[in-house]
Enzyme design. Structure first.
Site, PDB file in Angstrom:
ATOM      1  N   TYR A  15       0.963  -1.345  -0.209  1.00 54.35           N
ATOM      2  CA  TYR A  15       0.592   0.559  -0.063  1.00 54.35           C
ATOM      3  C   TYR A  15       0.888   1.396  -0.614  1.00 54.35           C
ATOM      4  O   TYR A  15       2.006   1.529   0.765  1.00 54.35           O
ATOM      5  CB  TYR A  15      -1.046   0.302   0.842  1.00 54.35           C
ATOM      6  CG  TYR A  15      -1.676   1.092   1.542  1.00 54.35           C
ATOM      7  CD1 TYR A  15      -3.033   1.077   0.410  1.00 54.35           C
ATOM      8  CD2 TYR A  15      -1.630   1.993   2.567  1.00 54.35           C
ATOM      9  CE1 TYR A  15      -3.878   2.225   1.038  1.00 54.35           C
ATOM     10  CE2 TYR A  15      -2.278   2.964   2.658  1.00 54.35           C
ATOM     11  CZ  TYR A  15      -3.318   3.397   1.782  1.00 54.35           C
ATOM     12  OH  TYR A  15      -4.434   4.110   1.784  1.00 54.35           O
TER      13      TYR A  15
ATOM     14  N   ASP B 123       9.695   2.213  -0.861  1.00 55.00           N
ATOM     15  CA  ASP B 123       8.330   3.034   0.594  1.00 55.00           C
ATOM     16  C   ASP B 123       8.831   3.107   1.979  1.00 55.00           C
ATOM     17  O   ASP B 123       8.341   1.750   1.981  1.00 55.00           O
ATOM     18  CB  ASP B 123       7.169   2.773   0.012  1.00 55.00           C
ATOM     19  CG  ASP B 123       6.231   3.900   0.519  1.00 55.00           C
ATOM     20  OD1 ASP B 123       6.201   3.964   1.476  1.00 55.00           O
ATOM     21  OD2 ASP B 123       4.841   3.415   0.439  1.00 55.00           O
TER      22      ASP B 123
ATOM     23  N   LYS C  59       5.108   8.846   8.493  1.00 50.91           N
ATOM     24  CA  LYS C  59       4.819   8.376  10.304  1.00 50.91           C
ATOM     25  C   LYS C  59       5.999   8.987  11.185  1.00 50.91           C
ATOM     26  O   LYS C  59       5.634   9.952  11.868  1.00 50.91           O
ATOM     27  CB  LYS C  59       4.437   7.129  10.384  1.00 50.91           C
ATOM     28  CG  LYS C  59       3.634   6.724   9.090  1.00 50.91           C
ATOM     29  CD  LYS C  59       3.629   5.008   8.863  1.00 50.91           C
ATOM     30  CE  LYS C  59       2.488   4.000   8.746  1.00 50.91           C
ATOM     31  NZ  LYS C  59       0.878   5.324   8.294  1.00 50.91           N
TER      32      LYS C  59
HETATM   33  N1  HOZ Z   1      -4.171   2.838   6.048  1.00 52.87           N
HETATM   34  C1  HOZ Z   1      -3.119   3.422   7.482  1.00 52.87           C
HETATM   35  C2  HOZ Z   1      -2.780   2.058   8.057  1.00 52.87           C
HETATM   36  N2  HOZ Z   1      -2.119   1.080   7.242  1.00 52.87           N
HETATM   37  C3  HOZ Z   1      -4.309   3.225   8.370  1.00 52.87           C
HETATM   38  C4  HOZ Z   1      -4.376   4.753   8.971  1.00 52.87           C
HETATM   39  C5  HOZ Z   1      -5.900   5.018   9.599  1.00 52.87           C
HETATM   40  O1  HOZ Z   1      -6.597   4.474  10.092  1.00 52.87           O
HETATM   41  O2  HOZ Z   1      -4.842   5.819  10.063  1.00 52.87           O
END
Ligand code: HOZ
Length: 422
Positions: free
Chosen positions: A138, A233, A261
């Site tokens: 992702y 990534d 992050k």
């Molecule tokens: N896509 C995020 C984790 N892989 C989640 C993002 C969120 O819900 O804060």
């Protein structure tokens, strides 16, 4: 008052990011009120041990004094300039110090923005349109990348979203993760039409699935041979699996890296960068356009810098890794004793567990074929016992420096009880 009903009245789906809605586990999301160290405090008065850490950023634990101090001090000066400030340069220098491959970089506000911009840069720099990505990885929700994607998209069963024009999707080639033959065939067929290969070197959005070192080395070699840009990534793995990210763990240098992050320390900040020669194609030095009103925001830079300074201390990753290993060994021991088949992974402060008969999980289809129903029961059992795991079988987990023996032992004790009933 039901907070979720209230939220659904004005917020689409009641959440601002789909996986938070608990659609992957059933039931209603827990609303958070505050957090400190390894603990979350909920609106309904519960205290939960947190293994999400805001999906990765809170590596020091919630409300670390150095981060809070940096944010409050900086906020007294300005919330945003929309003009250069020295904090941005300090941040760029610090990132370069920790990840030397990032010779030059750009700050942006989210991981999605970082990967989207890196893809545009790769296309603009090479003059090629096609990109290779991998099933279950992702890279945020920009159009070119939301095809057979992981994370919330996978949780909700819509890995390829409506709204992505077919004409754009045809330029995205999606291959199986860790499948060396598939990559070789794609390069043999399309070779110099491919602008970039993007992947999470340790995938964290289809649970946790490490890339094989041979696979990553083959990608590096094929990209070098064909003039294709290799993008790691590391939004999730950057400063999480090791101080220098997954690229340090494997000893393989990508051409470009995306970060998010931890680099924002809990504030909205992300980055992309890499070889100076490629980065020189970005405006104003070059023709590839990329911009952002809140890019390099001073408060976000302060939070990120304070976080990076506090992870860059002797023994930090040894401690983090040891406590994450302690957790993972405890979970595995609990599963074994209850005769529940489960595979586990851990690198630095990142972990994963999959209810499967397979000893190791290296491919997306192994995660997709795992026992999701068992995960749902485990998730709710743990939540009832005061442990907050990611509400999806397709997400990874995170341990912070604030987790101690007490939290980990309590988690493992809870897991032993819950496993008995699975
Ligand atoms: N896509 C995020 C984790 N892989 C989640 C993002 C969120 O819900 O804060």
């Amino acid at each position: 008052m039901n907070h979720f009903d209230d939220a659904r009245e004005f917020i689409a789906g009641g959440v601002n990011s789909p996986v938070r809605a608990f659609a992957g586990v059933g039931g209603e999301p827990v609303f958070m009120k505050s957090a400190k160290g390894a603990w979350l405090h909920t609106e309904d008065g519960r205290e939960l041990i947190d293994y999400i850490g805001s999906w990765g950023p809170m590596i020091l634990g919630h409300c670390h004094p150095a981060v809070i101090d940096a944010v409050t001090t900086t906020a007294q000066n300005s919330l945003s300039f929309g003009a250069p400030c020295v904090l941005e340069t300090r941040m760029a220098r610090k990132i370069h110090e920790l990840m030397p491959q990032m010779e030059k970089l750009r700050m942006v506000s989210s991981g999605t923005e970082a990967t989207m911009s890196a893809i545009r840069l790769a296309r603009g720099h090479t003059g090629r349109d096609k990109i290779i990505k991998f099933e279950g990885c992702y890279h945020g929700h920009s159009d070119s990348l939301l095809i057979k994607a992981g994370s919330g998209a996978l949780t909700l069963g819509v890995p390829s979203s409506p709204g992505v024009p077919a004409g754009l999707a045809e330029h995205t080639i999606t291959l199986s993760f860790n499948d060396t033959d598939a990559v070789r065939s794609a390069f043999n067929e399309l070779g110099e039409q491919i602008a970039c290969v993007i992947l999470e070197p340790i995938a964290g959005n289809m649970n946790m699935v490490p890339g094989d070192v041979e696979f990553l080395q083959m990608l590096r070699d094929e990209c070098t041979r064909t003039g294709t840009i290799l993008i790691f990534d590391e939004v999730m793995t950057g400063f999480r699996v090791a101080k220098g990210g997954a690229q340090a763990v494997y000893g393989i240098a990508p051409d470009l890296t995306t970060l998010g992050k931890i680099v924002g320390g809990g504030m909205p900040a992300a980055a992309f960068g890499g070889r100076a020669e490629i980065m020189s194609s970005i405006a104003p030095d070059g023709p590839v356009y990329q911009a952002g009103t809140l890019s390099g925001n001073p408060v976000a830079m302060a939070a990120g810098l304070a976080t990076l300074e506090n992870i860059d201390v002797d023994g930090f990753y040894e401690d983090l890794s040891a406590k994450t290993r302690q957790l993972v060994d405890g979970l595995k021991g609990a599963a074994d004793d209850a005769s529940v088949p489960m595979a586990v992974e851990q690198e630095g402060g990142m972990f994963g567990f999959v209810f499967t008969d397979d000893d190791k999980v290296r491919r997306f289809d192994q995660v997709a074929g795992a026992d999701i129903e068992r995960f749902r029961h485990f998730f709710h059992g743990m939540l009832d016992a005061g442990v907050y795991l990611a509400p999806s079988a397709f997400e990874a987990g995170f341990v912070s420096a604030a987790h101690g023996d007490a939290e980990i032992e309590r988690t493992v004790t809870a897991a032993r009880e819950v496993m008995k009933g699975l």
